[in-house]
Each structure stands twice: as structure tokens, then as C-alpha cells.
Write an enzyme that holds these catalytic residues in place. Structure first.
Site, PDB file in Angstrom:
ATOM      1  N   ASP A  95     -58.459  30.911 -17.270  1.00  0.00           N
ATOM      2  CA  ASP A  95     -57.974  31.181 -18.821  1.00  0.00           C
ATOM      3  C   ASP A  95     -58.923  30.759 -19.822  1.00  0.00           C
ATOM      4  OD1 ASP A  95     -55.783  32.493 -17.601  1.00  0.00           O
ATOM      5  OD2 ASP A  95     -54.466  31.227 -18.643  1.00  0.00           O
ATOM      6  N   ILE A 147     -45.403  38.632 -22.381  1.00  0.00           N
ATOM      7  CA  ILE A 147     -44.501  37.486 -22.276  1.00  0.00           C
ATOM      8  C   ILE A 147     -43.284  37.718 -22.925  1.00  0.00           C
ATOM      9  CG2 ILE A 147     -44.064  34.934 -22.860  1.00  0.00           C
ATOM     10  CD1 ILE A 147     -47.232  34.449 -22.399  1.00  0.00           C
ATOM     11  N   HIS A 163     -44.771  60.878   1.883  1.00  0.00           N
ATOM     12  CA  HIS A 163     -44.078  61.860   1.220  1.00  0.00           C
ATOM     13  C   HIS A 163     -42.364  61.318   1.662  1.00  0.00           C
ATOM     14  CE1 HIS A 163     -41.812  65.145  -1.224  1.00  0.00           C
ATOM     15  NE2 HIS A 163     -41.425  65.242  -0.013  1.00  0.00           N
ATOM     16  N   LYS A 168     -40.786  35.733 -12.789  1.00  0.00           N
ATOM     17  CA  LYS A 168     -40.821  36.797 -11.552  1.00  0.00           C
ATOM     18  C   LYS A 168     -39.421  36.208 -10.959  1.00  0.00           C
ATOM     19  CE  LYS A 168     -44.008  38.310 -13.407  1.00  0.00           C
ATOM     20  NZ  LYS A 168     -44.109  37.106 -14.304  1.00  0.00           N
ATOM     21  N   SER A 227     -44.672  40.612 -29.254  1.00  0.00           N
ATOM     22  CA  SER A 227     -44.371  41.612 -28.354  1.00  0.00           C
ATOM     23  C   SER A 227     -45.207  41.969 -27.194  1.00  0.00           C
ATOM     24  CB  SER A 227     -43.711  42.850 -28.953  1.00  0.00           C
ATOM     25  OG  SER A 227     -44.881  43.456 -29.609  1.00  0.00           O
ATOM     26  N   GLY A 228     -45.936  41.004 -26.766  1.00  0.00           N
ATOM     27  CA  GLY A 228     -46.828  41.200 -25.626  1.00  0.00           C
ATOM     28  C   GLY A 228     -45.881  41.151 -24.235  1.00  0.00           C
ATOM     29  N   CYS A 260     -49.474  29.253 -13.652  1.00  0.00           N
ATOM     30  CA  CYS A 260     -48.925  30.497 -12.811  1.00  0.00           C
ATOM     31  C   CYS A 260     -47.704  29.732 -11.862  1.00  0.00           C
ATOM     32  CB  CYS A 260     -50.065  30.992 -12.015  1.00  0.00           C
ATOM     33  SG  CYS A 260     -49.437  32.310 -10.667  1.00  0.00           S
ATOM     34  N   ALA A 288     -54.635  16.610 -12.545  1.00  0.00           N
ATOM     35  CA  ALA A 288     -53.964  15.475 -13.562  1.00  0.00           C
ATOM     36  C   ALA A 288     -52.555  15.830 -13.572  1.00  0.00           C
ATOM     37  CB  ALA A 288     -54.444  15.603 -14.871  1.00  0.00           C
ATOM     38  N   LYS A 289     -52.140  17.043 -13.302  1.00  0.00           N
ATOM     39  CA  LYS A 289     -50.706  17.268 -13.525  1.00  0.00           C
ATOM     40  C   LYS A 289     -50.021  18.050 -12.195  1.00  0.00           C
ATOM     41  CE  LYS A 289     -49.264  18.989 -17.600  1.00  0.00           C
ATOM     42  NZ  LYS A 289     -49.099  19.682 -18.776  1.00  0.00           N
TER      43      LYS A 289
END
Length: 474
Positions: free
Chosen positions: A323, A188, A459, A53, A185-186, A44, A37-38
Site C-alpha cells: 500500500d 469498503i 457445463h 470476509k 461508497s467504494g 489484511c 512492531a504490531k
């Protein structure tokens, strides 16, 4: 599959979960339609991972170029650094447009039919789609629900989408307030504090629980506070509620003690970002037509095969991912769930393994983790009668980190003492989000640190931080 239906699979919601499921379904030979619909790409692509990001990449460069001491240590001197807020915002918008177009084109290329409109369950194996032209009913052998989530706004907080807003608006970077409060303070809240302070804003971070970054390993959180918060223009409150937030100029915030709920202070700031988590977007999905009730938080109950559950039993031909299931609210988790659901639709029994799905905060430096925390591992150990051990290694001893002069950080490995099975890994440091995948793959295979200790790493690389940890544990 059956010719009695319009489609083998109808997916409601074209976010990352729905998109991943659609691609896998076509690969498996299913006639597939996806309803949106959107915006194609969901949270995301449009309001979450992708634009944030882009902002972190640009603001991170500003922070790096402004760190004269760090550059001097590398033998570099710059005359000065300037930036354009609008151009940084455009970078995020341009990236969103590109990724959204790529996602849409991939569906078209693979002949997934995209239906623009509001989709909801209309009965067993039936979906109604409301478009500008009206409503129509389509039938499907299988239905998958991927409605996603929306930001959670606690009671007492008024949103005007300009001076008081959520991450949905923050990713557009329409303004750079001199002083911004961030509630939560998570990851996000942490990521946006990184962006805003790099671009010159002062931040007040308000956390209702008694510690900052409560979702992270406590030892990682302690280092994060030292390197991501204390050296920057960030003041912090813990055990504090934003009881009321009134938009305007200024924004007025009443702070209350989290335990007593009594007002302790009033702040007046230029803007407020509400970063208090997300809730499922599960309203108006038509689930009542088949007698399904959401749980008390609004999530759709599913099993590990991603089938929808009602009264402890699988609902035939109905699946949910992302979610809205409340399992792991991460884009890549949704995509993985979608693939698992399709596999089960095709009769190939598969279960999702949440323990091996990594997560990251893309701060500077980054934080990442996968598997169990030390506390969770010890709880499991008590139940299953095993002892938990941990090993920590530090970036300050890593040759590549030393070459970059980016030595803040630690890797913490959690494992069973008896079998050596790797249970969890937690990292803070440069490129932590990339390093965690090696650990995630090892946990997926239930590897022992004693096996992992024999792996040979290039290395000098940052991956040797984990190599050293496995060797110490093994």
C-alpha cells in the site's frame, strides 16, 4: 550473498506484502529477517480482508435464510432465522487468530528471523530496530519497506472509535446500530452496507462525488445500485460532503453540498463508519537519513521492479512494496510486488504487470474486475490508434445461475477490435470474485478473445458467462 552483512534481506513490515516477500526470499536462498512492531499479518489479516470476509460470510447466510421468496422458489421453507451478534463477531476474531498464527508459524518454519519492534532505515544498508530493550542497528545487503496503510479520516470528522469509527473497528462488530451512516461508497462502504443491512441496520450512504461507486465500471455500478442498494434499507446522498461529524449519542453529521461547501442538512444517527479510503503509513521510516522524500500524498516512489526511486534514479539496495507505494492498495497486489522485488534482488529482471491484477468487492452478489475500464481502454486506443469494442453477457441466461436462482448479474468484456486483445473484464454476479481469475490470467498472457473463444468450459458452470462473452466477441 555478501558475508559483510547481518542479513541478505531485511523486511520492515510483516503484512501480506512482507510475508510473501519473506517466503520467496527464503526459497531463493536469502538469509532473511522481518521486523514488525504490531500485529503479524498487517491490515489484511487483522483489520481488513480476513475479518471482513468472515462478517460477510455470516451476514450473507442470514440474508439468504431470511429471503423467504427465494427459498420458496427452491422448494424450501424455514420457520425463522435468528443470530447472535457476538457469535458472528467471534467468528471473525477466531479466523483472524488462526490466519495470523498460520502466517507466523510459516515464517518460523522457514527460519525467517522475526524481530518485534519498530524498524526504520538508519542509513545505506542499515536498519535500526527499537524494542522494549532499546535500540539496535542491523545491516542488510538489501532492505525492503512494507509499512502498509491506515484509514484516511477527512478534516472535520472526529473519531472516538465507538460511535464514529473506521473499518479497523467495524470488523470487530462490537455493536449493531439501528441507524448507521457510511461515508464513502467504494468497496469498503459497499461491503459494510451489505453486512449491516443483512443484520437489520438501516444505512445512510454519503458519497462526495456525483455518482455512487465511482471506482467501478459505470454499467456495473448501475446494476449494483439496483441490486445492492435500492432493495435494501439504504438511503443515499451523492455530491455531498460529511463536513463535520461529532461522536456521541446521537452522532451528529453536517452534510454540505460538495461544490458550494454550504450546509444542506444535519443528520442524527446512532453510529458512523468512515470509509473514505486509506493513506500510506510512511511516517518515521527514517528515509530522510538517505535523502529520500515522500511524494505529496506520502507514498514511496518505486519503479515496476519495486526499487525505490529518488530524483528519477534507483536507490541502491532499497525496495518498497504494498500500500505504501500507492500503486494498487490490495493485499494480493502487495504479495505479488514482494515476489517481483525478490526476483530483482536475485538478479532475475522482472516487472510487475498491474493490468492483470484483479480486484473484488465481496458483496451479495459480488463485483470483480481486472484490467482497463472501457473509458481507460478508449483513451489508450486514442493514443495507440486502435478501436475498442465491448461485449456483455448476463447471468440470467446461464444454466448454473438459473439452477441457483441467482440470476442478477452481468459480465462485460473490453477488447481491441483489430487484434482482439483482451483489455479488461468487469463482472457483477454470484461468485464474481472467483470468475475474474480466468480473465486475469488471460490478460497476463495478452490473449485475444479470438483465442479464448476456443476454450472449453465445464457445463453447467458460471464460467460459461465468460465463455459466451469471448465467443460473441470472437
Amino acid at each position: 550473498m555478501s558475508q559483510a552483512f547481518d542479513y541478505d534481506l531485511v523486511i520492515i513490515g510483516a503484512g501480506v506484502g512482507g510475508h510473501g516477500a519473506a517466503l520467496h526470499a527464503v526459497k531463493c536462498g536469502l538469509k532473511t529477517a522481518i521486523i514488525e512492531a504490531k500485529d503479524m499479518g498487517g491490515t489484511c489479516v487483522n483489520r481488513g480482508c480476513i475479518p471482513s470476509k468472515a462478517l460477510l460470510a455470516a451476514s450473507g447466510r442470514v440474508r439468504e435464510f431470511q429471503d423467504a421468496d427465494h427459498l420458496k422458489d427452491l422448494g424450501i421453507q424455514l420457520g425463522g432465522v435468528s443470530f447472535e451478534r457476538g457469535a458472528i463477531a467471534d467468528h471473525a476474531t477466531d479466523l483472524v487468530n488462526k490466519i495470523r498464527a498460520d502466517l507466523t508459524n510459516s515464517l518460523t518454519r522457514l527460519k525467517v528471523e522475526t524481530i518485534r519492534g519498530w524498524g526504520k532505515v538508519a542509513g545505506p544498508q542499515k536498519v535500526s530496530v527499537t524494542t522494549d530493550a532499546g535500540e539496535k542497528i542491523i545491516t542488510a545487503q538489501e532492505i525492503m519497506l512494507c509499512p502498509g496503510s491506515v484509514p484516511f479520516v477527512p478534516p472535520g470528522i472526529e473519531i472516538d472509535h465507538k460511535t464514529v469509527f473506521t473499518s479497523d473497528e467495524a470488523v470487530r462488530l462490537e455493536t449493531l446500530p439501528k441507524w448507521i451512516a457510511i461515508i464513502g461508497s467504494g468497496y469498503i462502504g459497499l461491503e459494510f452496507s451489505d453486512v449491516y443491512t443483512a443484520l437489520g441496520s438501516e444505512v445512510t450512504m454519503i458519497e462526495a462525488l456525483d455518482v455512487l461507486m465511482p471506482g467501478f465500471d459505470p454499467e456495473i455500478a448501475k446494476i449494483a445500485e439496483r441490486v445492492l442498494i435500492k432493495p435494501r434499507s439504504i438511503e443515499t446522498y451523492v455530491s455531498t460532503l460529511a463536513k463535520t461529524v461529532k461522536p456521541g449519542n446521537p452522532v451528529v453529521i453536517e452534510l454540505a453540498d460538495a461544490k458550494t461547501k454550504e450546509i444542506v442538512e444535519t443528520l442524527e444517527v446512532d453510529a458512523c463508519l468512515v470509509a473514505t479510503g486509506r493513506i500510506p503509513a510512511t511516517k518515521n521510516l527514517g528515509l530522510e537519513t538517505i535523502g529520500i522524500e515522500l511524494d505529496r500524498r506520502g507514498f514511496i516512489e518505486v519503479n515496476d521492479q519495486m526499487a525505490v526511486i529518488k530524483d528519477g534514479e534507483v536507490v541502491p539496495h532499497l525496495w518498497a512494496v504494498g500500500d505504501a507505494t500507492g500503486k494498487m492498495m490490495l493485499a494480493h497486489a502487495a504479495s505479488g510486488q514482494g515476489v517481483i522485488a525478490v526476483e530483482n534482488i536475485c538478479g532475475r529482471a522482472k516487472s510487475i504487470d498491474y493490468r492483470c491484477i484483479p480486484a473484488a468487492a465481496f458483496t451479495h452478489p459480488e463485483i470483480s474486475y481486472v484490467g482497463l475500464t472501457e473509458a481507460q481502454a478508449k483513451e489508450l486506443g486514442t493514443t495507440e490508434n486502435f478501436t475498442v469494442s465491448t461485449v456483455k453477457t448476463y447471468f440470467k441466461g446461464n444454466s448454473k445461475a438459473l439452477a441457483e436462482k441467482e440470476t442478477e448479474g452481468m459480465a462485460k468484456v473490453v477488447y481491441r477490435q483489430d487484434t482482439g486483445e483482451l483489455l479488461g473484464v468487469h463482472i457483477i454476479g454470484i461468485h464474481a470474485s472467483d470468475l475474474i481469475q480466468e480473465a486475469a490470467n488471460a490478460i497476463a498472457e495478452r490473449k485475444s478473445v479470438r483465442e479464448l473463444a476456443f476454450n472449453v468450459h465445464a457445463h453447467p458452470t458460471l464460467s460459461e458467462v465468460l465463455d459466451e462473452a469471448y465467443k460473441r466477441a470472437g
